[in-house]
Write a protein that holds these residues in place. Structure first.
Motif, PDB file in Angstrom:
ATOM      1  N   MET B 458       0.828  -1.215   0.000  1.00 35.64           N
ATOM      2  CA  MET B 458       0.000   0.000   0.000  1.00 35.64           C
ATOM      3  C   MET B 458       0.862   1.264   0.000  1.00 35.64           C
ATOM      4  O   MET B 458       0.334   2.370  -0.026  1.00 35.64           O
ATOM      5  N   GLY B 459       2.169   1.078   0.107  1.00 36.44           N
ATOM      6  CA  GLY B 459       3.051   2.239   0.070  1.00 36.44           C
ATOM      7  C   GLY B 459       3.600   2.658   1.423  1.00 36.44           C
ATOM      8  O   GLY B 459       4.213   3.712   1.553  1.00 36.44           O
ATOM      9  N   LEU B 460       3.367   1.865   2.455  1.00 40.33           N
ATOM     10  CA  LEU B 460       3.920   2.190   3.774  1.00 40.33           C
ATOM     11  C   LEU B 460       5.020   1.186   4.089  1.00 40.33           C
ATOM     12  O   LEU B 460       4.746   0.024   4.346  1.00 40.33           O
ATOM     13  N   LYS B 461       6.256   1.659   4.049  1.00 44.94           N
ATOM     14  CA  LYS B 461       7.357   0.713   4.220  1.00 44.94           C
ATOM     15  C   LYS B 461       7.966   0.821   5.608  1.00 44.94           C
ATOM     16  O   LYS B 461       8.129   1.896   6.144  1.00 44.94           O
ATOM     17  N   PHE B 462       8.295  -0.312   6.162  1.00 47.78           N
ATOM     18  CA  PHE B 462       9.094  -0.316   7.389  1.00 47.78           C
ATOM     19  C   PHE B 462       9.770  -1.666   7.542  1.00 47.78           C
ATOM     20  O   PHE B 462       9.166  -2.702   7.264  1.00 47.78           O
ATOM     21  N   GLU B 463      11.015  -1.639   7.963  1.00 48.92           N
ATOM     22  CA  GLU B 463      11.729  -2.885   8.238  1.00 48.92           C
ATOM     23  C   GLU B 463      12.468  -2.777   9.560  1.00 48.92           C
ATOM     24  O   GLU B 463      13.066  -1.750   9.854  1.00 48.92           O
ATOM     25  N   PHE B 464      12.413  -3.835  10.315  1.00 48.74           N
ATOM     26  CA  PHE B 464      13.250  -3.902  11.509  1.00 48.74           C
ATOM     27  C   PHE B 464      14.673  -4.218  11.071  1.00 48.74           C
ATOM     28  O   PHE B 464      14.883  -4.746   9.968  1.00 48.74           O
ATOM     29  N   PRO B 465      15.683  -3.914  11.920  1.00 45.68           N
ATOM     30  CA  PRO B 465      17.058  -4.238  11.538  1.00 45.68           C
ATOM     31  C   PRO B 465      17.226  -5.740  11.259  1.00 45.68           C
ATOM     32  O   PRO B 465      16.466  -6.568  11.768  1.00 45.68           O
ATOM     33  N   GLY B 466      18.213  -6.073  10.457  1.00 40.81           N
ATOM     34  CA  GLY B 466      18.455  -7.469  10.086  1.00 40.81           C
ATOM     35  C   GLY B 466      18.659  -8.365  11.291  1.00 40.81           C
ATOM     36  O   GLY B 466      18.288  -9.545  11.284  1.00 40.81           O
ATOM     37  N   SER B 467      19.229  -7.795  12.370  1.00 42.76           N
ATOM     38  CA  SER B 467      19.467  -8.610  13.560  1.00 42.76           C
ATOM     39  C   SER B 467      18.143  -9.104  14.157  1.00 42.76           C
ATOM     40  O   SER B 467      18.088 -10.180  14.760  1.00 42.76           O
ATOM     41  N   ALA B 468      17.070  -8.330  13.959  1.00 44.68           N
ATOM     42  CA  ALA B 468      15.772  -8.764  14.497  1.00 44.68           C
ATOM     43  C   ALA B 468      15.320 -10.028  13.781  1.00 44.68           C
ATOM     44  O   ALA B 468      14.832 -10.979  14.408  1.00 44.68           O
ATOM     45  N   GLU B 469      15.507 -10.046  12.455  1.00 42.56           N
ATOM     46  CA  GLU B 469      15.095 -11.227  11.702  1.00 42.56           C
ATOM     47  C   GLU B 469      15.902 -12.447  12.126  1.00 42.56           C
ATOM     48  O   GLU B 469      15.366 -13.550  12.270  1.00 42.56           O
ATOM     49  N   MET B 470      17.197 -12.213  12.350  1.00 42.46           N
ATOM     50  CA  MET B 470      18.039 -13.324  12.793  1.00 42.46           C
ATOM     51  C   MET B 470      17.539 -13.861  14.150  1.00 42.46           C
ATOM     52  O   MET B 470      17.433 -15.069  14.365  1.00 42.46           O
ATOM     53  N   MET B 471      17.205 -12.940  15.034  1.00 44.16           N
ATOM     54  CA  MET B 471      16.732 -13.390  16.352  1.00 44.16           C
ATOM     55  C   MET B 471      15.409 -14.136  16.239  1.00 44.16           C
ATOM     56  O   MET B 471      15.186 -15.116  16.944  1.00 44.16           O
ATOM     57  N   LEU B 472      14.537 -13.684  15.340  1.00 47.06           N
ATOM     58  CA  LEU B 472      13.267 -14.395  15.172  1.00 47.06           C
ATOM     59  C   LEU B 472      13.515 -15.810  14.645  1.00 47.06           C
ATOM     60  O   LEU B 472      12.810 -16.757  15.018  1.00 47.06           O
ATOM     61  N   GLY B 473      14.537 -15.955  13.807  1.00 46.00           N
ATOM     62  CA  GLY B 473      14.909 -17.288  13.340  1.00 46.00           C
ATOM     63  C   GLY B 473      15.367 -18.164  14.499  1.00 46.00           C
ATOM     64  O   GLY B 473      14.999 -19.345  14.599  1.00 46.00           O
ATOM     65  N   LEU B 474      16.150 -17.557  15.401  1.00 46.60           N
ATOM     66  CA  LEU B 474      16.613 -18.325  16.562  1.00 46.60           C
ATOM     67  C   LEU B 474      15.452 -18.682  17.491  1.00 46.60           C
ATOM     68  O   LEU B 474      15.445 -19.752  18.107  1.00 46.60           O
ATOM     69  N   VAL B 475      14.466 -17.782  17.584  1.00 44.72           N
ATOM     70  CA  VAL B 475      13.260 -18.114  18.356  1.00 44.72           C
ATOM     71  C   VAL B 475      12.611 -19.354  17.749  1.00 44.72           C
ATOM     72  O   VAL B 475      12.181 -20.270  18.457  1.00 44.72           O
TER      73      VAL B 475
END
Lengths: 182, 579
Positions: B458-475
């Motif tokens: 829809m045109g609203l962009k946001f991303e958490f830092p890459g480290s957040a994605e890594m931590m979610l993978g570890l979760v």
């Protein structure tokens, strides 16, 4: 001999207390008192505190306030999914209104770095969570209650408001924007 | 039928009616754990960004069901079994009104099934908290109400049994510490269920249209009187089990009955309104109210947990030292039975509950620090350390004791059981720590897509830092490990109940408590009253410490606590000024 039998003293209050237990209780209690003291101390010396100002409101009343501000101070619009959302730049020090509803934050704000604003927040329907990223300030947004908190952006850039209180099927699409300029 | 069965291995008395109820409740709990565990895997695999298993509506439905089954149904069924055990078995007393207890059990089953049906019909994906004005189907609330009424009946059966034991003088002196802890849990439960009734009954009436509206803030304040206090039931119950296991596995005697019991009393007096710390980021409630009710000016409930954290391992250390394991500070711990899942489960629980669950709970319950934590992924990170590593892991450990003693079966696959607490506890520790890590970066809880793909369209962009994605993978990895540990637990327990060798007479599995055993396993005679041991006062008042190793460990906990607490203040001071 154990915790699953009655104590040897029939009045347990009279059993003796070991030395390390007494020392530990004193240390732990002192720490507990320090932790308590930190909260009022931070209200006096700290710069990040919770607001104590809130009002009962209704969705109709609150939406009217938001619209009044938007009408007066919109500087441009931004298209979100084909709809133009106003970006509002209210004067420094003024009352700034933002509302939460299923599933958007409205309007977008443009603030000046180092200026203080009185930010009003409420919901038109269910509960929502105001989570300002990547700063990481998190507030609970409760319908019929208007929270007022002062806020002083001290960094510039584009900031995103994520909804972090579950609010139904499109909860994960609900994001808003605050822009901070020099 | 004879009134009592005497366990020849442990010397414990089981009232036959009470015994059946304990079994039924424990089995019902295990079923809820199975459901909750399967749902946990689905939730974990969805929040793992590179897997992202379920669709959004399924995810929110499954997450609602996971919370309710794993946090409420599994734990409360098992706690009913503990209440009956701590009253009738430990006091050698017949269980009061077993028929009422069965009625309570039946209501709990009906309630649990009803709420699950409501959730899986799809119209009640409201999360465990079901915050008004978001509305669930009427039978969602009704199921919860029936379940709570059933649990309340169980509480009164427990209290009635205490009255009978006192009246019929089945024990001498005061009730045992473990029963005292169970009584604490029961008293908190009565308060909790009352709060639940005050908010859930109006919510039910609102869902069927009799009441016009529910104030959202009132709902939050009262609901948390249920939601948080119920976690205090768990704490009181699992701490009681810690004491029981220390007694069973080591013959450990509480360091001081006075200190341990006073700590339980502090739970009753200072925990209840501590549900205030769920309201810290809310409008309409003053800072004075928040600060006072989150701490009662002294954090005495925290103090109580810090006391148990010293006295439970301390009592084990004292018992081990008496057996001659006196070298250095930690020989008693090094030579503990780490291969026995009853002990290892409880010890892992004590350590992780204290270091991870306890410390983070106090930190996030601090009024201003809550600003950087409220509703982030940090919150479930914290409570998986308290509820799962604290309560669930402890109850699993106790179950290994109950298989031979209550169910009279030999445990199957003992080699696998040795590893189960480490696998489950380890997976859950990884999950908790990285949930909190991701939460510190701002990742929200209860959220289907923190990549915000639909918003970006829809045109609203946001991303958490890459480290957040890594931590979610570890979760996600932690979830898989913990679910594997949970599956092994259920495999062993259910397998033992179905296929384990029946234990007819003493198999010498457990040391007896030095109680004289009757010749027969079954008796209808009134048992001898339970007596405490002879007083041996000379142990206390010595100039040295009895448990120096534990004291050092407690100081390590304190230092960790202090450092982590001030790190969070430092982090808070870096966000935008506000007030």
């Amino acid at each position: 001999m154990s915790a699953i039998l009655p104590p040897s003293e029939s009045i347990w209050w009279k059993t003796p207390v070991g030395k390390e237990e007494i020392v530990w209780i004193i240390i732990a209690l002192v720490w507990c008192l320090i932790m308590f003291a930190m909260m009022p101390i931070w209200h006096i010396y700290g710069k990040q505190n919770l607001s104590n100002e809130a009002y009962k409101t209704t969705p109709v009343q609150y939406e009217a306030k938001v619209n009044a501000m938007t009408k007066q101070h919109t500087v441009r619009t931004q298209s979100v999914g084909g709809v133009d959302i106003p970006v509002v730049a209210p004067p420094a020090g003024s009352d700034v209104y933002m509302l939460a509803r299923l599933w958007s934050w409205y309007p977008m704000l443009e603030l000046k770095k180092g200026e203080t604003y009185r930010l009003h927040l409420s919901s038109l329907d269910w509960q929502h969570g105001f989570s300002l990223q990547p700063i990481n300030i998190n507030l609970q947004i409760v319908p019929e209650y208007e929270m007022v908190t002062t806020i002083t952006p001290d960094t510039t850039g584009e900031f995103t408001i994520v909804c972090n209180e579950y609010c139904g099927i499109l909860h994960h699409t609900m994001i808003g924007k605050i822009y901070v300029t020099e | 039928m004879s009134q009592y069965r005497i366990c020849p291995d442990s010397g414990l008395y089981f009232d036959r009616a009470g015994e059946s109820l304990m079994k039924a409740n424990a089995v019902a709990g295990a079923v809820a754990l199975l459901v909750g565990g399967i749902l946990a895997l689905l939730v974990g695999l969805t929040r793992w960004p590179s897997v992202h298993l379920l669709g959004a509506s399924d995810f929110y439905m499954v997450l609602t069901a996971h919370g309710i089954n794993a946090l409420i149904f599994w734990i409360i069924f098992f706690e009913m079994a503990i209440l009956y055990f701590a009253s009738s078995s430990l006091l050698r007393c017949r269980l009061a009104t077993p028929r009422w207890a069965w009625l309570g059990f039946l209501l709990m089953i009906i309630g649990a099934v009803m709420t699950n049906v409501a959730i899986f019909q799809g119209n009640s994906s409201v999360m465990m908290t079901s915050y008004a004005p978001m509305e669930a189907a009427p039978h969602f609330y009704l199921g919860m109400i029936l379940f709570a009424v059933g649990a309340l009946i169980g509480c009164f059966v427990f209290l009635g049994t205490l009255v009978i034991a006192k009246e019929e003088k089945t024990y001498e002196g005061s009730i045992p510490l473990v029963t005292f802890g169970a009584l604490t849990a029961c008293i908190i439960a009565v308060f909790t269920i009352a709060s639940g009734a005050i908010i859930l009954i109006p919510s039910f009436l609102w869902s069927v249209g009799i009441i016009g509206q529910i104030d959202a803030l009132m709902y939050r304040v009262i609901w948390w009187g249920l939601g948080h206090s119920s976690q205090q039931i768990n704490v009181a119950a699992h701490v009681s089990v810690w004491y029981a296991v220390a007694a069973i596995a080591f013959g450990a005697k509480p360091m001081s009955e006075k200190v341990s019991r006073t700590a339980f009393l502090l739970y009753i007096f200072f925990l209840q309104l501590a549900s205030a710390h769920h309201i810290l980021a809310d409008p309409g409630v003053s800072s004075t109210w928040k600060i006072f009710n989150t701490s009662y000016a002294m954090y005495l409930a925290v103090l109580a947990s810090m006391i148990h954290g010293l006295t439970v391992p301390g009592s084990i250390e004292v018992a081990q030292r008496k057996k001659g394991l006196t070298n250095g500070l930690f020989e008693w711990l090094r030579k503990a039975p780490w291969g026995n899942p009853v002990f290892s489960g409880v010890f892992l629980s004590i350590v992780t509950f204290g270091f991870i669950g306890g410390i983070t709970g106090v930190v996030m319950g601090t009024e201003q620090i809550n600003l950087i934590i409220h509703n982030t992924f940090y919150v479930p990170g914290h409570f998986h350390a308290t509820v799962v590593l604290g309560t669930t892991l402890t109850f699993m450990a106790l179950t290994y004791f109950l298989i031979p003693v209550l169910f009279r079966r030999e445990m199957i696959m003992p080699g696998l059981a040795k590893w189960q607490p480490y696998l489950f506890g380890g997976g859950m520790t990884i999950l908790s720590l990285f949930m909190m890590g991701a939460g510190t970066l701002g990742v929200p809880r209860r959220h289907w897509d923190v990549g915000f793909a639909q918003a970006a369209e829809m045109g609203l962009k946001f991303e958490f830092p890459g480290s957040a994605e890594m931590m979610l993978g570890l979760v996600g990895i932690g979830t898989v490990l913990a679910c594997l540990g949970g599956a092994i637990f259920l495999l062993i327990t259910v397998g033992s109940l179905l296929f384990g060798k029946k234990i007819e007479k003493s198999a010498g599995l457990l040391q007896s408590f030095g109680l004289p055993l009757a010749a027969s396993c079954y008796t209808s005679e009134k048992p001898e009253p339970v007596k405490g041991p002879a007083a041996d006062l000379e142990e206390h008042g010595s100039s040295g410490f009895e448990a120096p190793g534990t004291f050092v460990l407690a100081l390590v906990l304190l230092v960790t606590f202090v450092v982590y607490y001030f790190i969070n203040w430092k982090y808070l001071s870096s966000v935008w000024p506000m007030g």
